[in-house]
Design an enzyme around this catalytic site. Structure first.
Site, PDB file in Angstrom:
ATOM      1  N   PRO A  23       0.917  -1.190   0.041  1.00  0.00           N
ATOM      2  CA  PRO A  23      -0.115   0.041   0.017  1.00  0.00           C
ATOM      3  C   PRO A  23       0.957   1.500   0.034  1.00  0.00           C
ATOM      4  O   PRO A  23       1.803   1.265   0.733  1.00  0.00           O
ATOM      5  CB  PRO A  23      -0.684   0.014   1.376  1.00  0.00           C
ATOM      6  CG  PRO A  23       0.051  -0.974   2.203  1.00  0.00           C
ATOM      7  CD  PRO A  23       0.473  -2.060   1.128  1.00  0.00           C
ATOM      8  N   THR A  25       0.323   5.418  -0.233  1.00  0.00           N
ATOM      9  CA  THR A  25      -0.179   6.717  -0.228  1.00  0.00           C
ATOM     10  C   THR A  25       0.092   7.842  -1.204  1.00  0.00           C
ATOM     11  O   THR A  25       1.417   7.898  -1.434  1.00  0.00           O
ATOM     12  CB  THR A  25      -0.418   7.618   1.128  1.00  0.00           C
ATOM     13  OG1 THR A  25      -1.218   6.736   2.017  1.00  0.00           O
ATOM     14  CG2 THR A  25      -0.953   8.801   1.090  1.00  0.00           C
ATOM     15  N   GLN A  98      -6.723  -0.733   1.048  1.00  0.00           N
ATOM     16  CA  GLN A  98      -6.264  -0.709   2.326  1.00  0.00           C
ATOM     17  C   GLN A  98      -7.323   0.247   3.347  1.00  0.00           C
ATOM     18  O   GLN A  98      -7.061   1.364   2.923  1.00  0.00           O
ATOM     19  CB  GLN A  98      -4.717  -0.180   2.442  1.00  0.00           C
ATOM     20  CG  GLN A  98      -4.304  -0.287   3.857  1.00  0.00           C
ATOM     21  CD  GLN A  98      -2.840   0.244   4.338  1.00  0.00           C
ATOM     22  OE1 GLN A  98      -2.648   1.489   4.054  1.00  0.00           O
ATOM     23  NE2 GLN A  98      -1.940  -0.639   4.812  1.00  0.00           N
ATOM     24  N   HIS A 172      -5.396  -1.290   7.975  1.00  0.00           N
ATOM     25  CA  HIS A 172      -4.075  -0.683   8.216  1.00  0.00           C
ATOM     26  C   HIS A 172      -3.773  -0.708   9.869  1.00  0.00           C
ATOM     27  O   HIS A 172      -4.380   0.236  10.549  1.00  0.00           O
ATOM     28  CB  HIS A 172      -4.004   0.716   7.862  1.00  0.00           C
ATOM     29  CG  HIS A 172      -2.532   1.165   7.692  1.00  0.00           C
ATOM     30  ND1 HIS A 172      -1.589   0.895   8.368  1.00  0.00           N
ATOM     31  CD2 HIS A 172      -2.045   2.283   7.067  1.00  0.00           C
ATOM     32  CE1 HIS A 172      -0.284   1.217   8.008  1.00  0.00           C
ATOM     33  NE2 HIS A 172      -0.865   2.566   7.353  1.00  0.00           N
ATOM     34  N   ASN A 175       2.283   1.352  11.461  1.00  0.00           N
ATOM     35  CA  ASN A 175       2.791   2.596  11.311  1.00  0.00           C
ATOM     36  C   ASN A 175       2.146   3.836  12.165  1.00  0.00           C
ATOM     37  O   ASN A 175       2.337   5.018  11.922  1.00  0.00           O
ATOM     38  CB  ASN A 175       2.612   2.696   9.737  1.00  0.00           C
ATOM     39  CG  ASN A 175       3.281   1.847   8.889  1.00  0.00           C
ATOM     40  OD1 ASN A 175       3.900   1.134   9.566  1.00  0.00           O
ATOM     41  ND2 ASN A 175       3.325   2.039   7.542  1.00  0.00           N
ATOM     42  N   TYR A 177      -1.074   4.653  12.909  1.00  0.00           N
ATOM     43  CA  TYR A 177      -2.241   4.986  13.041  1.00  0.00           C
ATOM     44  C   TYR A 177      -3.269   4.403  13.736  1.00  0.00           C
ATOM     45  O   TYR A 177      -2.816   3.770  14.924  1.00  0.00           O
ATOM     46  CB  TYR A 177      -2.701   4.920  11.590  1.00  0.00           C
ATOM     47  CG  TYR A 177      -1.680   5.406  10.554  1.00  0.00           C
ATOM     48  CD1 TYR A 177      -1.691   6.796  10.430  1.00  0.00           C
ATOM     49  CD2 TYR A 177      -0.527   4.821   9.766  1.00  0.00           C
ATOM     50  CE1 TYR A 177      -0.880   7.688   9.791  1.00  0.00           C
ATOM     51  CE2 TYR A 177       0.230   5.686   8.854  1.00  0.00           C
ATOM     52  CZ  TYR A 177       0.294   6.993   8.897  1.00  0.00           C
ATOM     53  OH  TYR A 177       1.009   7.666   8.206  1.00  0.00           O
ATOM     54  N   GLY A 312       7.234  -2.152  -2.248  1.00  0.00           N
ATOM     55  CA  GLY A 312       6.526  -0.872  -2.191  1.00  0.00           C
ATOM     56  C   GLY A 312       7.283   0.182  -3.145  1.00  0.00           C
ATOM     57  O   GLY A 312       6.724   0.143  -4.355  1.00  0.00           O
ATOM     58  N   ARG A 313       8.186   0.863  -2.856  1.00  0.00           N
ATOM     59  CA  ARG A 313       9.034   1.915  -3.596  1.00  0.00           C
ATOM     60  C   ARG A 313       9.317   1.172  -5.075  1.00  0.00           C
ATOM     61  O   ARG A 313       9.140   2.178  -6.202  1.00  0.00           O
ATOM     62  CB  ARG A 313      10.115   2.346  -2.981  1.00  0.00           C
ATOM     63  CG  ARG A 313       9.762   3.206  -1.895  1.00  0.00           C
ATOM     64  CD  ARG A 313      10.751   3.712  -0.898  1.00  0.00           C
ATOM     65  NE  ARG A 313      11.248   2.448  -0.029  1.00  0.00           N
ATOM     66  CZ  ARG A 313      12.074   2.397   1.013  1.00  0.00           C
ATOM     67  NH1 ARG A 313      12.762   3.538   1.254  1.00  0.00           N
ATOM     68  NH2 ARG A 313      12.282   1.336   1.509  1.00  0.00           N
ATOM     69  N   TYR A 340       4.288  12.223  -3.335  1.00  0.00           N
ATOM     70  CA  TYR A 340       2.828  12.569  -2.747  1.00  0.00           C
ATOM     71  C   TYR A 340       2.335  13.745  -3.448  1.00  0.00           C
ATOM     72  O   TYR A 340       1.505  14.490  -3.037  1.00  0.00           O
ATOM     73  CB  TYR A 340       3.223  13.112  -1.176  1.00  0.00           C
ATOM     74  CG  TYR A 340       3.735  11.935  -0.602  1.00  0.00           C
ATOM     75  CD1 TYR A 340       2.958  10.932  -0.205  1.00  0.00           C
ATOM     76  CD2 TYR A 340       4.946  12.016   0.098  1.00  0.00           C
ATOM     77  CE1 TYR A 340       3.459   9.888   0.475  1.00  0.00           C
ATOM     78  CE2 TYR A 340       5.648  11.003   0.878  1.00  0.00           C
ATOM     79  CZ  TYR A 340       4.729   9.886   1.059  1.00  0.00           C
ATOM     80  OH  TYR A 340       5.255   8.699   1.737  1.00  0.00           O
TER      81      TYR A 340
HETATM   82  C1  LIG Z   1       5.141   7.094  -1.072  1.00  0.00           C
HETATM   83  C2  LIG Z   1       4.883   5.913  -0.054  1.00  0.00           C
HETATM   84  C3  LIG Z   1       3.205   6.100   0.578  1.00  0.00           C
HETATM   85  C4  LIG Z   1       3.238   4.974   1.593  1.00  0.00           C
HETATM   86  N1  LIG Z   1       2.012   4.920   2.049  1.00  0.00           N
HETATM   87  C5  LIG Z   1       1.515   3.717   2.780  1.00  0.00           C
HETATM   88  C6  LIG Z   1       0.226   3.571   3.046  1.00  0.00           C
HETATM   89  O1  LIG Z   1      -0.685   4.374   2.834  1.00  0.00           O
HETATM   90  N2  LIG Z   1       0.154   2.591   3.840  1.00  0.00           N
HETATM   91  C7  LIG Z   1       0.977   1.482   4.440  1.00  0.00           C
HETATM   92  O2  LIG Z   1       0.533   0.588   5.210  1.00  0.00           O
HETATM   93  N3  LIG Z   1       2.024   1.839   4.027  1.00  0.00           N
HETATM   94  C8  LIG Z   1       2.784   2.990   3.450  1.00  0.00           C
HETATM   95  N4  LIG Z   1       3.849   3.026   2.881  1.00  0.00           N
HETATM   96  C9  LIG Z   1       4.848   2.007   3.279  1.00  0.00           C
HETATM   97  C10 LIG Z   1       5.165   0.905   2.281  1.00  0.00           C
HETATM   98  O3  LIG Z   1       4.026   0.085   1.936  1.00  0.00           O
HETATM   99  C11 LIG Z   1       6.410  -0.105   2.478  1.00  0.00           C
HETATM  100  O4  LIG Z   1       5.961  -0.516   3.930  1.00  0.00           O
HETATM  101  C12 LIG Z   1       7.747   0.708   2.368  1.00  0.00           C
HETATM  102  O5  LIG Z   1       7.716   1.652   1.374  1.00  0.00           O
HETATM  103  C13 LIG Z   1       8.886  -0.119   2.548  1.00  0.00           C
HETATM  104  O6  LIG Z   1       8.739  -1.226   1.607  1.00  0.00           O
HETATM  105  P1  LIG Z   1       9.726  -0.803   0.352  1.00  0.00           P
HETATM  106  O7  LIG Z   1      11.193  -0.850   0.594  1.00  0.00           O
HETATM  107  O8  LIG Z   1       9.296  -2.246  -0.442  1.00  0.00           O
HETATM  108  O9  LIG Z   1       9.453   0.333  -0.390  1.00  0.00           O
HETATM  109  C14 LIG Z   1       4.180   3.907   1.877  1.00  0.00           C
HETATM  110  C15 LIG Z   1       5.355   4.015   1.398  1.00  0.00           C
HETATM  111  C16 LIG Z   1       5.991   5.133   0.494  1.00  0.00           C
HETATM  112  C17 LIG Z   1       7.216   5.295  -0.046  1.00  0.00           C
END
Ligand SMILES: Cc1cc2nc3c(=O)[nH]c(=O)nc-3n(C[C@H](O)[C@H](O)[C@H](O)COP(=O)(O)O)c2cc1C
Length: 357
Positions: A23, A25, A98, A172, A175, A177, A312-313, A340
């Site tokens: 997920p 945002t 989510q 969720h 983190n 929340y 994620g990223r 964002y």
């Molecule tokens: C731009 C951005 C927005 C994110 N928004 C959410 C979110 O809405 N909900 C959530 O559970 N995690 C959110 N995360 C965390 C990611 O889901 C993930 O846990 C985090 O980026 C680490 O994983 P990665 O190394 O694969 O990016 C966000 C991360 C990024 C970079």
């Protein structure tokens, strides 16, 4: 040994691979918390993921954490999501919503309401508002009658998510929340049945999940957790005991999956794997950590007992991430400046890998 490209049965869904889009945002919803055609294009571009988990979606007005995020609490919002889920399905994909209630990580300039939390304990850090970042305001403590109402808000949003065409929902619970605030030992100072002991601190999470399972079925309900994480100033005492108790209670509900972030030591996480009898999704990195999840992390966690791995990223700049991972192709870097903001720039502008290049 399990491969990232093996298929997997998740609840009623046949996933063609074990790659989950985590997920994220992206703050690109229209006024009124509406999903947009650009969001449909963005998720459809990423439909080769075994499962997409959407950006955090607020279940009610007070639960909105950031400006510009979408909701699932009005009929207009439900209607706006249908083209998104339809585009993902038409592209061969699967998508869960989510459900994210920000709790104290919110601002009255964003929602028109004073943020709520388990107790009157202010989050650490600046929250985003329409006029820029501002210190998190002190939340109003939910009274005893309001807590079950907020727990049920996840289930109501889940029902709307199914109506909007989603294949399921992820609560969720990570983190910092709302669910995470209840799990915390410093954001949750309640002396009623929703605080204090481990059994009290997990109660809100369990009630939100039970209500959601009741509303849409266990096979369509998952939850994300970040054991030991300290986002927005939350602290959790007794991490192994807390999460063992939580997973034991959740196991009775037989939900589709638990999605763990690697926010605790590996021995804690692998012990939780042994406690959890169902599907485990792991996100192997620290959110906002220096290293983003890659193929090496995924293979390692499949070896440690994860069933699915979320990225994620890497999905931001690589809509065809599954194909790139499979082929050992280069992973393009994402521009953080457009995480964002930026409209379609940095959102729809990342191409699939070009073999001709
Ligand atoms: C731009 C951005 C927005 C994110 N928004 C959410 C979110 O809405 N909900 C959530 O559970 N995690 C959110 N995360 C965390 C990611 O889901 C993930 O846990 C985090 O980026 C680490 O994983 P990665 O190394 O694969 O990016 C966000 C991360 C990024 C970079």
């Amino acid at each position: 040994m399990t491969s990232l490209f093996d298929s997997y049965r998740l609840g009623g869904l046949a996933l063609p691979n074990r790659v989950v889009m985590a997920p994220m945002t992206r703050v690109r919803a229209a006024a009124g918390g509406l999903a947009t055609p650009s969001m449909a294009a963005y998720y459809a571009q990423r439909a080769t993921a075994g499962l997409i988990v959407s950006e955090g979606v607020q279940p009610n007005v007070v639960g909105q954490s950031n400006p510009g995020t979408p909701g699932l609490h009005t009929d207009e919002q439900v209607a706006s999501w249908r083209p998104v889920t339809g585009a993902v399905h038409a592209s061969g994909g699967r998508i869960f919503a989510q459900i994210m209630h920000g709790g104290r990580v919110s601002h009255h300039e964003t929602t028109g309401l004073r943020p709520v939390g388990p107790s009157e304990v202010t989050a650490v850090g600046d929250v985003f508002t329409p006029s820029g970042p501002q210190p998190a305001p002190p939340p109003r403590a939910l009274d005893a009658a309001e807590v079950p109402v907020q727990a049920r808000s996840y289930a109501e949003a889940a029902r709307r998510a199914i109506d909007a065409g989603f294949d399921g929902v992820e609560l969720h619970g990570a983190n910092g929340y709302l669910i995470s605030q209840f799990l915390s030992s410093n954001a949750n100072l309640r002396t009623d049945g929703y605080g204090g002991s481990v059994a009290g601190r997990i109660r809100f999470a369990v009630e939100a999940m039970a209500a959601t399972v009741d509303a849409i079925g266990a096979a369509r309900t998952g939850i994300r957790l970040s054991p030991g994480a300290t986002f927005w100033g939350v602290r959790e005492s007794d991490v192994p005991e807390l999460y063992t108790a939580l997973l034991t209670e959740l196991a009775r509900l037989e939900p589709a999956y638990v999605h763990l972030e690697a926010t605790a030591d590996e021995d804690v996480l692998t012990a939780l794997r042994r406690v959890w009898p169902g599907t485990l999704v792991v996100n192997p990195t620290l959110p906002m950590g220096a290293k983003q999840t890659g193929r090496d992390d995924a293979d390692r966690w499949l070896g440690l007992g994860a069933d699915l791995v979320s990225f994620g990223r890497a999905f931001i700049a690589n809509p065809d991430l599954v194909e790139r991972l499979r082929g050992g192709l280069p992973i393009a870097p994402a521009d953080e400046a457009t995480y964002y903001q930026g409209g379609d720039a940095g959102y729809l502008t990342y191409p699939a890998y070009s073999y001709a290049a």
